[in-house]
Design an enzyme around this catalytic site. Sequence first.
Site, PDB file in Angstrom:
ATOM      1  N   ASP A  11       0.931  -1.118   0.040  1.00 29.03           N
ATOM      2  CA  ASP A  11       0.132   0.135  -0.161  1.00 29.03           C
ATOM      3  C   ASP A  11       0.836   1.266  -0.046  1.00 29.03           C
ATOM      4  O   ASP A  11       0.582   2.317  -0.563  1.00 29.03           O
ATOM      5  CB  ASP A  11      -0.668   0.156   1.245  1.00 29.03           C
ATOM      6  CG  ASP A  11      -2.379   0.435   0.776  1.00 29.03           C
ATOM      7  OD1 ASP A  11      -3.179   0.671   1.845  1.00 29.03           O
ATOM      8  OD2 ASP A  11      -2.718   0.655  -0.427  1.00 29.03           O
ATOM      9  N   ASN A  65       1.683   7.519   5.669  1.00 34.73           N
ATOM     10  CA  ASN A  65       3.158   7.120   5.657  1.00 34.73           C
ATOM     11  C   ASN A  65       3.317   6.071   6.496  1.00 34.73           C
ATOM     12  O   ASN A  65       4.160   4.890   6.403  1.00 34.73           O
ATOM     13  CB  ASN A  65       4.154   8.172   5.965  1.00 34.73           C
ATOM     14  CG  ASN A  65       3.953   8.858   7.376  1.00 34.73           C
ATOM     15  OD1 ASN A  65       2.810   8.684   7.694  1.00 34.73           O
ATOM     16  ND2 ASN A  65       4.741   9.538   7.666  1.00 34.73           N
ATOM     17  N   PRO A  74      -8.637   5.685   7.762  1.00 31.27           N
ATOM     18  CA  PRO A  74      -7.355   5.737   7.348  1.00 31.27           C
ATOM     19  C   PRO A  74      -7.114   6.610   6.115  1.00 31.27           C
ATOM     20  O   PRO A  74      -7.907   7.148   5.589  1.00 31.27           O
ATOM     21  CB  PRO A  74      -6.910   4.540   6.810  1.00 31.27           C
ATOM     22  CG  PRO A  74      -8.374   3.920   6.514  1.00 31.27           C
ATOM     23  CD  PRO A  74      -9.267   4.327   7.495  1.00 31.27           C
ATOM     24  N   GLY A  87      -1.783  22.223   6.580  1.00 35.75           N
ATOM     25  CA  GLY A  87      -3.183  22.761   6.145  1.00 35.75           C
ATOM     26  C   GLY A  87      -4.367  22.111   6.780  1.00 35.75           C
ATOM     27  O   GLY A  87      -5.329  22.813   6.824  1.00 35.75           O
ATOM     28  N   THR A  88      -4.140  20.848   6.653  1.00 30.34           N
ATOM     29  CA  THR A  88      -5.306  19.963   6.936  1.00 30.34           C
ATOM     30  C   THR A  88      -5.617  19.989   8.631  1.00 30.34           C
ATOM     31  O   THR A  88      -6.815  20.272   9.016  1.00 30.34           O
ATOM     32  CB  THR A  88      -4.975  18.337   6.669  1.00 30.34           C
ATOM     33  OG1 THR A  88      -4.576  18.378   5.499  1.00 30.34           O
ATOM     34  CG2 THR A  88      -6.229  17.600   7.114  1.00 30.34           C
ATOM     35  N   LEU A 146     -17.244  22.123  19.318  1.00 31.85           N
ATOM     36  CA  LEU A 146     -16.363  22.401  20.252  1.00 31.85           C
ATOM     37  C   LEU A 146     -15.616  20.852  20.736  1.00 31.85           C
ATOM     38  O   LEU A 146     -15.647  20.525  21.892  1.00 31.85           O
ATOM     39  CB  LEU A 146     -17.053  23.075  21.594  1.00 31.85           C
ATOM     40  CG  LEU A 146     -16.137  24.140  22.368  1.00 31.85           C
ATOM     41  CD1 LEU A 146     -15.708  24.952  21.247  1.00 31.85           C
ATOM     42  CD2 LEU A 146     -17.083  24.557  23.566  1.00 31.85           C
ATOM     43  N   GLU A 182      -1.345  16.050  14.908  1.00 26.25           N
ATOM     44  CA  GLU A 182       0.206  15.457  14.640  1.00 26.25           C
ATOM     45  C   GLU A 182       0.592  16.054  13.030  1.00 26.25           C
ATOM     46  O   GLU A 182       0.044  15.267  12.340  1.00 26.25           O
ATOM     47  CB  GLU A 182       0.405  13.916  14.764  1.00 26.25           C
ATOM     48  CG  GLU A 182       0.261  13.622  16.108  1.00 26.25           C
ATOM     49  CD  GLU A 182       1.506  13.919  17.060  1.00 26.25           C
ATOM     50  OE1 GLU A 182       1.300  14.035  18.352  1.00 26.25           O
ATOM     51  OE2 GLU A 182       2.367  14.224  16.404  1.00 26.25           O
ATOM     52  N   GLY A 240       2.913  18.516  10.218  1.00 29.93           N
ATOM     53  CA  GLY A 240       4.071  18.387   9.356  1.00 29.93           C
ATOM     54  C   GLY A 240       5.469  19.102  10.150  1.00 29.93           C
ATOM     55  O   GLY A 240       5.189  19.576  11.179  1.00 29.93           O
ATOM     56  N   CYS A 294       7.364  12.808   9.015  1.00 30.19           N
ATOM     57  CA  CYS A 294       7.101  13.919   9.563  1.00 30.19           C
ATOM     58  C   CYS A 294       8.298  14.786  10.158  1.00 30.19           C
ATOM     59  O   CYS A 294       8.473  15.860   9.982  1.00 30.19           O
ATOM     60  CB  CYS A 294       5.833  13.889  10.388  1.00 30.19           C
ATOM     61  SG  CYS A 294       5.994  12.958  11.698  1.00 30.19           S
ATOM     62  N   LYS A 353       4.664  25.003  17.949  1.00 28.29           N
ATOM     63  CA  LYS A 353       4.343  25.863  16.696  1.00 28.29           C
ATOM     64  C   LYS A 353       3.168  25.068  16.001  1.00 28.29           C
ATOM     65  O   LYS A 353       2.398  24.590  16.361  1.00 28.29           O
ATOM     66  CB  LYS A 353       5.555  26.313  16.155  1.00 28.29           C
ATOM     67  CG  LYS A 353       6.507  27.165  17.045  1.00 28.29           C
ATOM     68  CD  LYS A 353       7.565  28.005  16.575  1.00 28.29           C
ATOM     69  CE  LYS A 353       8.673  27.338  15.833  1.00 28.29           C
ATOM     70  NZ  LYS A 353       9.720  28.256  15.184  1.00 28.29           N
ATOM     71  N   GLU A 364       1.238  12.253  21.522  1.00 32.39           N
ATOM     72  CA  GLU A 364       0.760  10.864  21.189  1.00 32.39           C
ATOM     73  C   GLU A 364       1.904  10.077  22.040  1.00 32.39           C
ATOM     74  O   GLU A 364       2.814  10.713  22.333  1.00 32.39           O
ATOM     75  CB  GLU A 364       0.837  10.526  19.957  1.00 32.39           C
ATOM     76  CG  GLU A 364      -0.332  11.204  19.095  1.00 32.39           C
ATOM     77  CD  GLU A 364      -0.806  10.601  17.753  1.00 32.39           C
ATOM     78  OE1 GLU A 364      -0.157  10.373  16.916  1.00 32.39           O
ATOM     79  OE2 GLU A 364      -1.851  10.377  17.478  1.00 32.39           O
TER      80      GLU A 364
HETATM   81  O1  TXE Z   1      -1.891  14.256   4.902  1.00 33.62           O
HETATM   82  P1  TXE Z   1      -3.082  15.039   4.456  1.00 33.62           P
HETATM   83  P2  TXE Z   1      -1.212  13.095   4.068  1.00 33.62           P
HETATM   84  C1  TXE Z   1       2.117  14.692   7.899  1.00 33.62           C
HETATM   85  C2  TXE Z   1       3.384  14.785   7.165  1.00 33.62           C
HETATM   86  C3  TXE Z   1       2.507  15.543   5.844  1.00 33.62           C
HETATM   87  C4  TXE Z   1       1.279  14.742   5.750  1.00 33.62           C
HETATM   88  C5  TXE Z   1       1.508  13.637   4.888  1.00 33.62           C
HETATM   89  O2  TXE Z   1       4.170  15.755   7.479  1.00 33.62           O
HETATM   90  O3  TXE Z   1       2.557  16.861   6.022  1.00 33.62           O
HETATM   91  O4  TXE Z   1       1.074  14.200   7.224  1.00 33.62           O
HETATM   92  O5  TXE Z   1       0.332  12.895   5.104  1.00 33.62           O
HETATM   93  C6  TXE Z   1      -7.689  13.844   5.944  1.00 33.62           C
HETATM   94  N1  TXE Z   1     -11.112  17.322   7.243  1.00 33.62           N
HETATM   95  N2  TXE Z   1       2.377  13.766   8.988  1.00 33.62           N
HETATM   96  O6  TXE Z   1      -0.942  13.663   2.902  1.00 33.62           O
HETATM   97  O7  TXE Z   1      -3.456  15.369   3.277  1.00 33.62           O
HETATM   98  C7  TXE Z   1      -7.306  12.708   4.750  1.00 33.62           C
HETATM   99  O8  TXE Z   1      -8.078  12.248   4.063  1.00 33.62           O
HETATM  100  C8  TXE Z   1     -11.152  16.095   7.744  1.00 33.62           C
HETATM  101  C9  TXE Z   1       2.636  14.255  10.358  1.00 33.62           C
HETATM  102  O9  TXE Z   1      -2.197  11.823   4.459  1.00 33.62           O
HETATM  103  O10 TXE Z   1      -3.083  16.169   5.543  1.00 33.62           O
HETATM  104  C10 TXE Z   1      -6.221  11.967   5.563  1.00 33.62           C
HETATM  105  O11 TXE Z   1      -6.806  10.748   6.335  1.00 33.62           O
HETATM  106  N3  TXE Z   1     -10.140  15.388   7.308  1.00 33.62           N
HETATM  107  C11 TXE Z   1       2.513  13.182  11.282  1.00 33.62           C
HETATM  108  C12 TXE Z   1      -5.431  12.784   6.606  1.00 33.62           C
HETATM  109  O12 TXE Z   1      -6.501  13.808   6.691  1.00 33.62           O
HETATM  110  C13 TXE Z   1      -9.195  15.592   6.381  1.00 33.62           C
HETATM  111  C14 TXE Z   1       3.312  11.756  10.891  1.00 33.62           C
HETATM  112  C15 TXE Z   1      -4.347  13.320   6.434  1.00 33.62           C
HETATM  113  O13 TXE Z   1      -4.282  13.932   5.125  1.00 33.62           O
HETATM  114  C16 TXE Z   1      -9.407  16.729   5.592  1.00 33.62           C
HETATM  115  C17 TXE Z   1       2.880  11.666   9.396  1.00 33.62           C
HETATM  116  C18 TXE Z   1     -10.369  17.642   6.136  1.00 33.62           C
HETATM  117  N4  TXE Z   1     -10.453  18.849   5.759  1.00 33.62           N
HETATM  118  C19 TXE Z   1       2.661  12.347   8.473  1.00 33.62           C
HETATM  119  N5  TXE Z   1      -8.269  16.820   4.456  1.00 33.62           N
HETATM  120  C20 TXE Z   1       3.283  13.471  12.695  1.00 33.62           C
HETATM  121  N6  TXE Z   1       3.241  14.707  12.847  1.00 33.62           N
HETATM  122  O14 TXE Z   1       3.449  12.535  13.280  1.00 33.62           O
HETATM  123  C21 TXE Z   1      -7.664  15.691   4.569  1.00 33.62           C
HETATM  124  N7  TXE Z   1      -8.318  14.910   5.631  1.00 33.62           N
END
Ligand code: TXE
Length: 501
Positions: free
Chosen positions: A109, A168, A192, A246-247, A259, A265, A267, A299, A468, A475
Site C-alpha cells: 500500500d 506514511n 485511514p 493545512g489539514t 467544540l 500531529e 508536518g 514528518c 508551533k 501521542e
Molecule cells: O496528509 P493530509 P497526508 C504529515 C506529514 C505530511 C502529511 C502527509 O508531515 O505533511 O502528514 O500525510 C484527511 N477534514 N504527517 O498527505 O493530506 C485525509 O483524508 C478532515 C505528520 O495523508 O493532510 C487523510 O486521512 N480530514 C505526522 C488525513 O486527513 C481531512 C506523521 C491526512 O491527510 C481533511 C505522518 C479535512 N478537511 C505524517 N483533509 C506526525 N506529525 O506525526 C484531509 N483529511
Amino acid sequence: MTHGLDQAWAGRRIGYAEPMDMLRLYIDGGYVDSDSGQTFHTVNPATEAIITEVQQASDADVDRAVDSARRGFAEWSAMTGAERGRILNGAARLLRERNEELARLEVLDTGKPIAEAITVDVLSGADCVEYYAGMAATLKGDHYDLGGDFAYTRREPLGVTGGIGAWNYPIQIACWKSAPALACGNAMVFKPAELTPLTAARLAEVYTEAGVPDGVFNVVQGDARTGQAMVAHPGIAKISLTGEVGTGKKVMAAAAATLKHVTLELGGKSPLIVFEDADIDNAVSAALLANFYTQGEVCSNGTRVFVHESIHADFIGRLAARAEKMTIGDPLDPATDVGALISEGHFQKVLGYIDMARDAGARLVCGGGRPPGIDRGWFVEPTVFDQCTDDMRFVTEEIFGPVMAVLTFDSEDEVVARANDTVYGLAAGVFTNDLARGHRVAAALDAGVVWINTYNLTPIEIPFGGYKQSGIGRENSHAAIEHYTQLKSVYVASGDVDAPY
Ligand code: TXE
C-alpha cells in the site's frame, strides 16, 4: 540478512499482489457494505498497479459508525480497566502473530521497503497496544481531605472519539490513536488515509478477535470528505488527526462548530545540527536515516542538515559515499533501502522541489531524480543538495521525500537562531560530544522532540508531538491519556448547607 523476513517472500518481485476482494467498511464488529455506491482504488506505488477497490463511506455510513460506537462504548466503558487491559493485551499478541502478513500489506500500500515494515510498522503498533493495555487498570483520580468534607476526582472517558490517519505509517498511526483511546474506555471511529486503506480494517479484525466489543473500533474508508463528516459529527467528542499543517488548520476550524477536543500531529522541516566535535560517521548515519528512511516520508525528519563549517567538506564526502550505495527498488526485496513514493502526484511534487533546488543554485551532491533503469513506480533517488541557503523554498517547505538540504554554520547562537526560524517545531537533532552544549542546545530549540546523537527514535514511553504549527497535544506515553479522558471533581459535604439567607 533478511531482516527476519520469511524466505518465501525474499526476492518476491515487484509485480506480486494476490487478487484481493473489494475492501468494505468495518462497522459493528465486521465488514459491511457502504450505502454510497461509490468506490475508489488503492494502488501499489512500486508498480502503479491497482491493488483493489475500496468502498467510499457516505455521511450516512459515518452516522452508522457513530451509532455503533455509542453502543460499543456503553459496554466497553462499563468494564473495569483491568478487563479492558486483558483484552488489549490479546490484541497486541495477535498483531505480533500477524506481523508478516500485515507488514507485506503495508508494503503493497505504501511502497516502503519490507525491511522497514517487518521490523517497525506493525511491531511498534503492537508495542503501543501492549503499553496502553498495561495502563488501562492504572487510571485513577485523587482524594482531597477538606476537613470533614472531602472531594475526589474521576478520570472518565470522552465517549466516541474520531481518528484520522496519514499515509506514511498507516497501521502504526491507527494503533497510536486507538490504543490510548480504547484503554481509557472510549470507542473510536477511524479513517485511514485514502491512499493507504488496507491495514486499518485488519487492526479492527484483531481487536474483534481479541474480544473488543462490536462497535468499539469502527473503520470508515474515504477521503477528505469522509474526514469532514467525522469532524462535523455531533456524536464524536474528539478528533485526533495526523496530517499536513493545512489539514490541521481546517480540522481545528471545523471542530469548533461542535467544540470537539482536538489533537494534531502535523508536518515539520526539522533541523539536524552537527557541531565541530561530533562523531562525523554517526552524524552521517543519522542524516541518511533522517532523510531517506521510508523514502523521506516521515514528518519528524531532519531535512535541514546544519554542519559546522570546519567539518563540512569531510561530512559531505562521507555522506555522498554512503548515499550513493543505497539500494533503490522492489520494496518486497529485503535488500531494498529506498522504496517508492506514495503516489504519482507526490512523486511529481518531490521532483518539482528538486528542480526548484537546482534553479535556486544549490549544488547537487548525489541523486537528483528518477533512478536510471526504473521506468515504472514512483521512485526517486536519495538526493543531497549542498551550498543551500535558509531562504530557498526547498529549505523552508516540507517536501516529504528523499531530499536533504545541507547548510553550514559557524557558531552555536547562529545555528540555534536559524534552526528556530521556521513555522514548524516538530523535532530536532543535535550532534556533539560536549554534554553541556547538547543539553543547552536541546533547551534552546523550539521543537517537541530533540534527539542528541541519534534521530527518529520514538519509544512508546516518551511523548511525541510538535511545537508551533507542527501540532497540538502529544501521542504516546502517559501524555496521551490526558487527551482521551476528562476529569470530574466530586465534592461530598459532611454537614448541611451554610446559607446566610
Ligand atoms: O496528509 P493530509 P497526508 C504529515 C506529514 C505530511 C502529511 C502527509 O508531515 O505533511 O502528514 O500525510 C484527511 N477534514 N504527517 O498527505 O493530506 C485525509 O483524508 C478532515 C505528520 O495523508 O493532510 C487523510 O486521512 N480530514 C505526522 C488525513 O486527513 C481531512 C506523521 C491526512 O491527510 C481533511 C505522518 C479535512 N478537511 C505524517 N483533509 C506526525 N506529525 O506525526 C484531509 N483529511
